[in-house]
Design a protein around this motif. Structure first.
Motif, PDB file in Angstrom:
ATOM      1  N   ARG A  11      -6.133   4.063  -2.940  1.00 55.29           N
ATOM      2  CA  ARG A  11      -6.417   4.626  -4.265  1.00 55.29           C
ATOM      3  C   ARG A  11      -5.431   4.163  -5.329  1.00 55.29           C
ATOM      4  O   ARG A  11      -5.701   4.290  -6.513  1.00 55.29           O
ATOM      5  N   ALA A  12      -4.276   3.665  -4.932  1.00 58.93           N
ATOM      6  CA  ALA A  12      -3.232   3.297  -5.885  1.00 58.93           C
ATOM      7  C   ALA A  12      -3.491   1.920  -6.481  1.00 58.93           C
ATOM      8  O   ALA A  12      -4.212   1.093  -5.905  1.00 58.93           O
ATOM      9  N   ASP A  13      -2.891   1.676  -7.641  1.00 59.82           N
ATOM     10  CA  ASP A  13      -2.959   0.363  -8.262  1.00 59.82           C
ATOM     11  C   ASP A  13      -2.216  -0.628  -7.362  1.00 59.82           C
ATOM     12  O   ASP A  13      -1.094  -0.389  -6.936  1.00 59.82           O
ATOM     13  N   GLY A  14      -2.840  -1.745  -7.070  1.00 57.50           N
ATOM     14  CA  GLY A  14      -2.241  -2.742  -6.200  1.00 57.50           C
ATOM     15  C   GLY A  14      -2.294  -2.357  -4.734  1.00 57.50           C
ATOM     16  O   GLY A  14      -1.715  -3.041  -3.902  1.00 57.50           O
ATOM     17  N   ASN A  15      -2.940  -1.252  -4.402  1.00 60.70           N
ATOM     18  CA  ASN A  15      -3.077  -0.756  -3.026  1.00 60.70           C
ATOM     19  C   ASN A  15      -1.744  -0.528  -2.326  1.00 60.70           C
ATOM     20  O   ASN A  15      -1.639  -0.662  -1.118  1.00 60.70           O
ATOM     21  N   ARG A  60       3.459   6.295  -6.726  1.00 64.38           N
ATOM     22  CA  ARG A  60       2.345   5.363  -6.860  1.00 64.38           C
ATOM     23  C   ARG A  60       1.831   5.411  -8.285  1.00 64.38           C
ATOM     24  O   ARG A  60       2.150   6.324  -9.045  1.00 64.38           O
ATOM     25  N   VAL A  82      -1.806   5.231 -10.450  1.00 62.68           N
ATOM     26  CA  VAL A  82      -3.258   5.295 -10.384  1.00 62.68           C
ATOM     27  C   VAL A  82      -3.789   5.101 -11.794  1.00 62.68           C
ATOM     28  O   VAL A  82      -3.510   5.898 -12.684  1.00 62.68           O
ATOM     29  N   ARG A  83      -4.529   4.007 -11.983  1.00 58.19           N
ATOM     30  CA  ARG A  83      -5.071   3.629 -13.293  1.00 58.19           C
ATOM     31  C   ARG A  83      -3.988   3.585 -14.369  1.00 58.19           C
ATOM     32  O   ARG A  83      -4.158   4.074 -15.472  1.00 58.19           O
ATOM     33  N   GLY A  84      -2.840   3.046 -14.001  1.00 60.69           N
ATOM     34  CA  GLY A  84      -1.752   2.875 -14.942  1.00 60.69           C
ATOM     35  C   GLY A  84      -0.846   4.085 -15.094  1.00 60.69           C
ATOM     36  O   GLY A  84       0.201   3.989 -15.726  1.00 60.69           O
ATOM     37  N   GLN A 118       1.851   6.495 -13.758  1.00 60.59           N
ATOM     38  CA  GLN A 118       2.859   6.594 -12.711  1.00 60.59           C
ATOM     39  C   GLN A 118       2.992   8.047 -12.257  1.00 60.59           C
ATOM     40  O   GLN A 118       2.968   8.958 -13.071  1.00 60.59           O
TER      41      GLN A 118
END
Length: 174
Positions: A36-40, A55, A57-59, A61
């Motif tokens: 689910r996180a940016d960059g996995n 993490r 998520v969609r920019g 933090q």
């Protein structure tokens, strides 16, 4: 001497297929897979009393600080050709991998060591999830009846009422 940070070329712990964290050298920080996180990728910091998950998520933090006592235990799960130790939480997105190895003796000693360090039980887990039991509402009848009627008992439509025939009624009339 080269700095070993996230920006250098050195792979952090947990970046490859084999994951071995030393429970005796806490605190430790490593990256783990997070779909689910940016960059996995999410960053995990393990301490003796708490765990910090970072993490984006969609920019946005975020950092989640979880006490070790909030986890259910250390679970042993079977993966394709190896076994995996994970720190299990009620929320599956907070479950943390601790060790992946094909050596059964190494897994057994690591399982016992992690369990002793965090003072959590050892759980044998197949990785399958069963649904959580349904939560009861605080007051299920409240939405259907007015507040003052919740104190009264509802009548029973099937119950026969007593009917008196052939009796004289006394009615007070002014």
């Amino acid at each position: 001497m080269r700095r070993q940070t996230q920006t250098s070329g050195v792979n952090p712990a947990g970046s490859g297929r084999i994951l071995r964290l030393d429970p005796l050298s806490l605190p430790v920080s490593f990256n783990a897979h997070d779909s689910r996180a940016d960059g996995n990728v999410r960053q995990i910091e393990l301490h003796r009393e708490r765990i910090v998950l970072r993490r984006a998520v969609r920019g946005m933090q975020m950092a989640v600080n979880v006490r070790v006592s909030d986890f259910k235990g250390i679970a042993l799960r079977g993966v394709e050709d190896a076994q995996m130790l994970v720190l299990v939480h009620r929320d599956p997105s907070l479950t943390i991998p601790l060790c992946v190895s094909a050596d059964e003796t190494e897994i057994a000693t690591a399982w016992q060591t992690w369990s002793d360090i965090f003072a959590l039980p050892q759980i044998r887990d197949s990785g399958t999830r069963e649904p959580a039991p349904r939560r009861r509402r605080r007051n299920a009848i409240r939405a259907r009846r007015p507040k003052f009627l919740t104190r009264r008992r509802a009548g029973d439509a099937n119950k026969e009422t007593a009917v008196h025939h052939g009796e004289r009624e006394i009615i007070a009339r002014d």
